[in-house]
Design a protein around this motif. Structure first.
Motif, PDB file in Angstrom:
ATOM      1  N   SER A  14     -13.638  23.156 -32.580  1.00 43.00           N
ATOM      2  CA  SER A  14     -13.432  23.857 -33.854  1.00 43.00           C
ATOM      3  C   SER A  14     -14.236  25.143 -34.021  1.00 43.00           C
ATOM      4  N   ARG A  25     -35.094  20.472 -38.649  1.00 40.89           N
ATOM      5  CA  ARG A  25     -33.730  20.953 -38.453  1.00 40.89           C
ATOM      6  C   ARG A  25     -33.786  22.460 -38.226  1.00 40.89           C
ATOM      7  N   ASP A  46     -29.881  15.229 -32.871  1.00 41.06           N
ATOM      8  CA  ASP A  46     -28.812  15.540 -33.824  1.00 41.06           C
ATOM      9  C   ASP A  46     -28.285  16.950 -33.595  1.00 41.06           C
ATOM     10  N   LEU A 106     -25.326  19.330 -35.581  1.00 37.14           N
ATOM     11  CA  LEU A 106     -24.312  19.436 -36.640  1.00 37.14           C
ATOM     12  C   LEU A 106     -23.655  20.809 -36.593  1.00 37.14           C
ATOM     13  N   GLY A 107     -22.334  20.825 -36.670  1.00 39.39           N
ATOM     14  CA  GLY A 107     -21.662  22.110 -36.711  1.00 39.39           C
ATOM     15  C   GLY A 107     -20.164  21.966 -36.543  1.00 39.39           C
ATOM     16  N   PRO A 108     -19.433  23.052 -36.404  1.00 33.81           N
ATOM     17  CA  PRO A 108     -19.920  24.424 -36.517  1.00 33.81           C
ATOM     18  C   PRO A 108     -20.142  24.808 -37.982  1.00 33.81           C
ATOM     19  N   ALA A 141     -22.775  14.652 -43.343  1.00 31.74           N
ATOM     20  CA  ALA A 141     -23.196  15.901 -42.684  1.00 31.74           C
ATOM     21  C   ALA A 141     -24.643  15.822 -42.201  1.00 31.74           C
ATOM     22  N   LEU A 142     -25.497  15.195 -42.960  1.00 33.80           N
ATOM     23  CA  LEU A 142     -26.912  15.125 -42.575  1.00 33.80           C
ATOM     24  C   LEU A 142     -27.117  14.082 -41.468  1.00 33.80           C
ATOM     25  N   HIS A 143     -28.365  13.980 -41.001  1.00 32.33           N
ATOM     26  CA  HIS A 143     -28.628  13.041 -39.908  1.00 32.33           C
ATOM     27  C   HIS A 143     -28.944  11.637 -40.411  1.00 32.33           C
ATOM     28  N   ASN A 192     -24.016  13.578 -38.825  1.00 30.18           N
ATOM     29  CA  ASN A 192     -23.843  14.896 -38.202  1.00 30.18           C
ATOM     30  C   ASN A 192     -22.376  15.306 -38.099  1.00 30.18           C
ATOM     31  N   PHE A 193     -21.609  14.975 -39.101  1.00 30.72           N
ATOM     32  CA  PHE A 193     -20.184  15.303 -39.079  1.00 30.72           C
ATOM     33  C   PHE A 193     -19.816  15.879 -40.433  1.00 30.72           C
ATOM     34  N   ILE A 194     -19.481  17.143 -40.452  1.00 31.14           N
ATOM     35  CA  ILE A 194     -19.177  17.793 -41.719  1.00 31.14           C
ATOM     36  C   ILE A 194     -17.669  18.031 -41.813  1.00 31.14           C
ATOM     37  N   LYS A 212     -15.437  21.262 -41.423  1.00 28.01           N
ATOM     38  CA  LYS A 212     -16.014  22.144 -40.401  1.00 28.01           C
ATOM     39  C   LYS A 212     -15.905  21.502 -39.012  1.00 28.01           C
ATOM     40  N   THR A 213     -16.569  20.357 -38.830  1.00 29.04           N
ATOM     41  CA  THR A 213     -16.493  19.683 -37.523  1.00 29.04           C
ATOM     42  C   THR A 213     -15.038  19.307 -37.248  1.00 29.04           C
ATOM     43  N   ALA A 214     -14.371  18.803 -38.278  1.00 28.69           N
ATOM     44  CA  ALA A 214     -12.923  18.567 -38.225  1.00 28.69           C
ATOM     45  C   ALA A 214     -12.426  18.627 -39.658  1.00 28.69           C
ATOM     46  N   ASN A 261     -20.432  21.982 -54.081  1.00 24.82           N
ATOM     47  CA  ASN A 261     -20.411  22.538 -52.731  1.00 24.82           C
ATOM     48  C   ASN A 261     -18.996  23.020 -52.403  1.00 24.82           C
ATOM     49  N   LEU A 280     -17.595  23.744 -49.568  1.00 23.66           N
ATOM     50  CA  LEU A 280     -17.087  23.523 -48.208  1.00 23.66           C
ATOM     51  C   LEU A 280     -15.738  22.810 -48.148  1.00 23.66           C
TER      52      LEU A 280
END
Lengths: 277, 514
Positions: free
Chosen positions: A27, A44, A84, A86-88, B200-202, B239-241, B244-246, B425, B427
């Protein structure tokens, strides 16, 4: 947990890491960054994605040793995992055909510049790139930048490679020579400030990709705030690219120094511990 | 609603309840005094992260449980956003069956130990209690009892896992792992869905982890309740937003049928006054995240935080209170709360105000910041304040603060924490073009089902409300789960009736090619 699959030293302090991150690889676009954390007690930190391989499901990062967190990251080896990633994150660079692009990158800022240069070249622009570094050993990614640029000028502070002088000297030479439609700059804040002053003088629209302190990277904390055109903006969700002529670089420089003392303390503490171990 | 009332009536008529009611006269019950929550010494706790409220002992809990008269019409339940069967769990405590009591809580509440600590019970269940409404006496301490039952089973290592229906194999997702997402996940997994929570956070927990400090809600306690959800089968992806990530469309292709957006109210508000970006000025989100999530005050952790000796927190809500009390614990000599109205108008819970006062927080009410100043290194060192007076009530019903001309003065500060609310937010809305959002950026939803303008996408918590409480977010999570279940069942029914119409293979092929 993301595995490191490749590691290459550009210099003693600058390292390229290729890491497994299939969803991000798929992505991401030019201009995007990730936030990562090394170890369960790590902080972070944001890093621009330099490139990706969707088939292998990997992304490339370039890291410069700066303080404890970047040292911890650089000390990881192939096969190790980053706790960890995180992105994009951030907005992708708005890329279109505008004519001639003057790109400038300083130090490790050349890394985030690479995908931007690549994207502008692929969009059919003529791309001239000025690379700057303190000395020859610190010039990175020259070969890759050449691949996507019609012309590359290298500037070093001490004249040990390319031409002697600052990035702005190289740029001004080009600006005087031909018409520039858009300038793009990535590097230390102080460099971008002077690039911005130069292009303002010549009335060239300029994009600067900002690298501020961040915590969550998703808009939640506001640590990354900058003043753009008199308004507070968040680099993580409004940026990272802004109209350079609107950015209050002095304020940004001030904010970047917020943790300088604490960072030095942490660094010394870490080195002490490291030596003892 | 009638079905629920009938169920509650049936429950109340069960032998054990009738017997328990008969053991003590109502008059005797109402004659019992409400017990105060035992608290840590203010001058000890303001230097550490120990919990302020210590919890009730078994004897105290039994005493308090006897106060509940087990009303025929339990109005308290109407005051609970997640609809806990309050009399039943309290009577289980009275009967000495503490583990059973915890089970009753978990029938409708995925996070009882959290709610027992941070819910504003005084404006919900306890406000609706018979004692408050009809007797003019202090209500049954429902919140304290909830915490007691949840803590009892945890501390005794006998945490029960709620039963779940047989799996239906339908994949659904929660976007965000805060209170609304966790409540949603808890209900959906019980109904047999295959639930994944994206964060999104860890760490899982959202505001429960990054926002609310340890002295009010220890992270370990949140983790125990998350672990229960995990054991029930909820999958968590950090860690998955999403967006954004998908994107939601990407996830649909991976088989997710419906989504709950509980992404919270992300962006911190600032006041846009001169000097607000000097070093040492934070949003409360940043300050609290550094300390609560990143553990910046522990030297073993890498994240730093600037926290000085003269700290001013701007605002009057619970987050402002959390920030100023945290600053005190980090060694502030002056931990000041600067609020533009008077203490009566403060949105923070009375309990928080009381605790803050006991801990030595200075309240600068009827004051508003005008400008910040910095030393030669760019670190804030002074602020200009203006005194205010109260005028007529505004839209919120609170008296409007009016600046007093010529009242400006300066105070020395080295750290400022701005806690004047948050904005949604952007996003998720940004990544979904068809999503209907309000002018403030909150997601518009149907108020009964919590479905958004995009079919199969539901939303709740602060991304809809713009900034509310943990328990209202949890209520939304439950409501959205019910709404989503109905939506999916209806879709399934439609498909079945469609298939029934087909008489030949040709019909099916015709339909498929359409």
């Amino acid at each position: 947990m993301n595995k490191i699959v490749d590691k290459e030293y550009f210099s003693d302090n600058v390292v390229k890491l290729v890491i497994e991150a299939p969803a991000i690889a798929k992505s991401r676009k030019a201009g995007h960054f990730v936030i990562l954390r090394v170890g369960s007690k790590g902080e972070r930190i944001p890093l621009t994605i330099v490139g990706s391989d969707t088939e292998k499901g990997t992304i490339t990062l370039i890291v410069q040793k700066m303080g404890v967190s970047s040292i911890k990251l650089v000390n990881l080896e192939v096969g190790d995992y980053i706790t960890d990633v995180l992105g994009p994150l951030g907005n992708a660079t708005h890329v279109e055909k505008v004519g001639t692009i003057l790109a400038s990158g300083g130090g490790v800022g050349v890394a985030p510049l690479l995908p931007i240069v690549d994207a502008f070249k692929k969009a059919g622009n003529k791309v001239i790139t000025v690379l700057a570094a303190r000395t020859k050993e610190l010039v990175i990614l020259e070969e890759q930048i050449r691949e996507f640029s019609d012309e590359v000028i290298v500037m070093t502070d001490d004249g040990s490679y390319g031409k002697k002088g600052l990035v702005t000297n190289g740029m001004e030479e080009i600006i005087k020579r031909e018409k520039i439609d858009l300038a793009v700059t990535v590097g230390p804040a102080i460099m971008m400030k002077f690039v911005s002053l130069l292009t303002k003088k010549y009335k060239i629209h300029t994009l600067a990709s900002l690298n501020t302190i961040m915590v969550d990277g998703t808009g939640m904390c506001g640590a990354c705030r900058v003043t753009v055109g008199g308004k507070t903006k968040f680099v993580c969700v409004d940026g990272p690219e802004f109209d350079a002529h609107q950015v209050d670089f002095d304020e940004m420089l001030n904010r970047l120094g917020a943790y300088k003392k604490l960072e030095e303390q942490a660094y010394n503490h870490y080195i002490d511990k490291y030596r003892k171990a | 609603m009638d079905r629920i009332l009938e169920y509650l009536k049936k429950e109340r008529e069960k032998d054990w309840r009738v017997e328990l009611r008969g053991k003590m006269k109502t008059k005797e019950r109402t004659g019992l005094e409400r017990l105060d929550m035992p608290e840590s010494d203010p001058n000890v706790r303001n230097k550490s992260y120990i919990e302020v409220n210590k919890g009730l002992s078994v004897e105290q809990a039994m005493h308090e449980a006897h106060r509940c008269i087990d009303c025929p019409k339990p109005t308290c339940i109407e005051g609970c956003p997640v609809g806990i069967n309050i009399p039943k769990f309290i009577k289980k405590i009275e009967a000495g069956e503490f583990l059973e009591s915890a089970k009753v809580l978990k029938e409708t509440n995925a996070l009882p130990a959290v709610c027992g600590r941070v819910c504003p019970q005084e404006v919900q269940c306890e406000q609706a209690c018979f004692y408050t409404q009809k007797l003019g006496k202090p209500p049954v301490a429902i919140g304290n009892l909830e915490r007691f039952a949840a803590d009892y089973e945890r501390d005794n290592g006998q945490v029960s896992i709620p039963e779940i229906s047989s799996k239906n194999g339908i994949k659904v997702a929660s976007i965000g792992s805060g209170p609304s997402g966790l409540a949603f996940a808890g209900d959906m997994i019980k109904m047999g869905y295959d639930v994944t929570v994206f964060e999104a956070l860890h760490e899982i927990g959202g505001v429960l982890k990054y926002g609310i400090p340890e002295f009010r809600l220890p992270n370990d306690i949140v983790d125990v309740e998350i672990e229960i959800l995990r054991k029930m089968g909820v999958k968590f992806v950090t860690n998955f937003i999403v967006g954004k990530t998908a994107t939601i469309d990407d996830l649909k292709k991976e088989g997710y049928t419906a989504f709950f957006v509980g992404s919270g109210a992300g962006l911190p508000n600032f006041m846009n006054i001169p000097g607000e970006n000097f070093i040492g000025i934070f949003s409360s989100n940043e300050y609290l995240t550094r300390i609560n999530l990143m553990r910046a005050s522990d030297p073993e952790y890498d994240t730093p935080v600037l926290s000085g000796k003269k700290v001013a927190v701007i605002g009057g809500g619970n987050t402002a209170m959390d920030s100023v009390r945290t600053a005190k614990r980090l060694g502030a000599e002056r931990a000041m709360l600067i609020y533009r109205r008077s203490i009566e108008e403060m949105p923070a819970r009375n309990e928080e105000i009381k605790h803050a006062q006991e801990e030595g927080i200075e309240f600068l009410n009827l004051n508003s910041p005008l400008e910040y100043f910095a030393d030669k290194n760019g670190r804030v060192n002074k602020m200009k304040l203006q005194k205010m007076k109260l005028g007529e009530p505004d839209n919120s019903g609170r008296r409007r603060p009016i600046p007093i001309k010529g009242s400006e003065y300066f105070i020395d500060v080295d750290t400022v924490i701005v806690s004047v609310g948050v904005s949604p937010n952007p996003l998720i809305p940004k990544s979904m073009k068809d999503l209907d959002v309000s002018n403030w950026g909150t997601i518009n939803v149907n108020k009964d089902s919590l479905q958004s303008s995009v079919s199969g996408v539901f939303a709740g918590g602060d991304i809809v409300r713009g900034g509310a409480t943990v328990i209202l977010a949890m209520g939304d999570g439950r409501k959205a789960a019910a709404g989503m279940n109905k939506y999916i069942k209806e879709k399934v029914r439609n498909i079945i009736s469609l298939v029934k119409e087909f008489k030949t293979i040709g019909d099916i092929l015709d339909f498929a090619t359409k």
